[in-house]
Scaffold this motif. Structure first.
Motif, PDB file in Angstrom:
ATOM      1  N   THR A 206       0.842  -1.189   0.000  1.00 41.83           N
ATOM      2  CA  THR A 206       0.000   0.000   0.000  1.00 41.83           C
ATOM      3  C   THR A 206       0.878   1.239   0.000  1.00 41.83           C
ATOM      4  O   THR A 206       2.104   1.156   0.115  1.00 41.83           O
ATOM      5  CB  THR A 206      -0.946   0.008   1.220  1.00 41.83           C
ATOM      6  OG1 THR A 206      -1.902   1.069   1.071  1.00 41.83           O
ATOM      7  CG2 THR A 206      -0.165   0.206   2.516  1.00 41.83           C
ATOM      8  N   ILE A 211       1.121   7.244  -5.219  1.00 42.12           N
ATOM      9  CA  ILE A 211       1.296   5.877  -5.722  1.00 42.12           C
ATOM     10  C   ILE A 211       2.788   5.580  -5.864  1.00 42.12           C
ATOM     11  O   ILE A 211       3.528   6.315  -6.505  1.00 42.12           O
ATOM     12  CB  ILE A 211       0.597   5.696  -7.077  1.00 42.12           C
ATOM     13  CG1 ILE A 211      -0.906   5.934  -6.943  1.00 42.12           C
ATOM     14  CG2 ILE A 211       0.835   4.284  -7.616  1.00 42.12           C
ATOM     15  CD1 ILE A 211      -1.654   5.853  -8.258  1.00 42.12           C
ATOM     16  N   SER A 213       5.542   1.878  -6.286  1.00 45.62           N
ATOM     17  CA  SER A 213       5.484   0.528  -6.847  1.00 45.62           C
ATOM     18  C   SER A 213       6.639  -0.297  -6.296  1.00 45.62           C
ATOM     19  O   SER A 213       7.802   0.077  -6.458  1.00 45.62           O
ATOM     20  CB  SER A 213       5.542   0.564  -8.376  1.00 45.62           C
ATOM     21  OG  SER A 213       5.406  -0.738  -8.921  1.00 45.62           O
ATOM     22  N   ASP A 224       1.865  -2.003  -7.721  1.00 44.29           N
ATOM     23  CA  ASP A 224       1.651  -0.618  -7.343  1.00 44.29           C
ATOM     24  C   ASP A 224       1.183  -0.529  -5.897  1.00 44.29           C
ATOM     25  O   ASP A 224       0.366  -1.333  -5.433  1.00 44.29           O
ATOM     26  CB  ASP A 224       0.598   0.025  -8.247  1.00 44.29           C
ATOM     27  CG  ASP A 224       1.174   0.458  -9.587  1.00 44.29           C
ATOM     28  OD1 ASP A 224       2.395   0.299  -9.782  1.00 44.29           O
ATOM     29  OD2 ASP A 224       0.411   0.950 -10.439  1.00 44.29           O
ATOM     30  N   VAL A 226      -0.912   1.733  -3.788  1.00 40.14           N
ATOM     31  CA  VAL A 226      -1.918   2.780  -3.959  1.00 40.14           C
ATOM     32  C   VAL A 226      -2.480   3.169  -2.598  1.00 40.14           C
ATOM     33  O   VAL A 226      -2.950   2.292  -1.850  1.00 40.14           O
ATOM     34  CB  VAL A 226      -3.050   2.287  -4.881  1.00 40.14           C
ATOM     35  CG1 VAL A 226      -4.081   3.395  -5.092  1.00 40.14           C
ATOM     36  CG2 VAL A 226      -2.489   1.830  -6.222  1.00 40.14           C
TER      37      VAL A 226
END
Length: 283
Positions: A206, A211, A213, A224, A226
């Protein structure tokens, strides 16, 4: 009371000895998953997922190369055979049904063939198995936070030398103290993810702000991070060693300075490290 103090001291000494053994074993690991100057291609595959991706890439390269060579040959033939000098009278037809059917059906067959091999690889990545070890990773601007969900261990991981400018004597000293060389500048972190070899590791990914990765090429994983969502990936490393990764989603001005370090160790070394980590990095 004296006996209790003696037992406590013995237990502390035992844990310290185990942590020291683990630290020595971790520092002696071979660097396997790292980029190499001037080289092309993939890093050595350290998981089944990575081997599948490498094989799929090789198969697609063969198919794409065959298509490119065929199209280039066809274009060359048309240029030579049907140029204005060799073909004074241009044809007047506008349709060729067999040819149109062929150039519709053949690409469909090729895509179905590719899908028959690529979808199982994708499903293997996305179907998360039962975990031997679960780690929650959170992307921050610009570092990673890790939490061993079932072990009450949590720590942050910063690039060695972050915020200190270009490579200098101070950064080199920090790298050497951590068991690296100056070649690992921009790759090595002050704390590393430690996992046992062969264990199924599930990463819960998370983001805390934007964002990010989480990516380790040698494991064949990328997910990713997010904000507000919890995604998962998994891997089972097959070889002890040090593996580097990098944030692979543009996340701000210091995006290039949030590397990932994963160290794969034996189960015994992992157990010793975990005992010490519970004291050093309590969640």
């Amino acid at each position: 009371m004296t006996a209790i103090r003696t037992l406590s001291a013995a237990l502390a000494a035992f844990l310290a000895a185990g942590a020291a053994r683990a630290q020595t074993a971790i520092e002696d690991l071979e660097i396997i998953g790292a980029p190499e100057q001037g080289n092309m291609g993939f890093q050595p595959a350290a998981t089944e997922l990575a081997r599948d991706v490498h094989w799929l890439d090789g198969m697609l390269l063969v198919i794409i190369t065959a298509i490119v060579l065929f199209v280039m040959g066809l274009i060359g033939y048309v240029i030579v055979r049907y140029n204005s000098k060799a073909n004074k009278e241009p044809a007047t037809f506008t349709h060729n049904s067999p040819l149109e059917i062929a150039w519709t059906v053949v690409p469909i067959v090729i895509l179905v063939f590719i899908g028959a091999f690529s979808l199982p690889v994708l499903f293997k990545q996305q179907e998360i198995p039962e975990a031997d070890l679960t780690i929650k990773v959170t992307g921050y601007q610009w570092y990673w936070g890790y939490e061993y969900v079932d072990e009450a261990v949590a720590f942050d991981s910063f690039m060695i030398g972050y915020g200190e400018g270009n490579l200098n004597d101070g950064i080199i000293e920090q790298l050497e103290e951590a068991g690296y060389s100056e070649d690992e500048f921009l790759l090595a972190t002050d704390t590393s993810v430690i996992v046992p070899v062969g264990a199924t590791v599930v990463m819960q990914v998370t983001g805390a702000d934007v964002i990010h990765s989480w990516t380790v090429p040698a494991f064949g994983v990328k997910q990713d991070a997010v904000p507000g969502r919890l995604a998962e990936l998994w891997f089972a490393a097959e070889r002890e060693g040090i593996y580097f990764g990098q944030c692979s989603e543009l996340c701000g001005k210091d995006h290039a300075y949030m590397p990932i370090t994963v160290k794969v160790v034996s189960q015994e070394v992992y157990d010793d490290w975990l005992a010490g980590a519970k004291e050093e990095f309590p969640a």
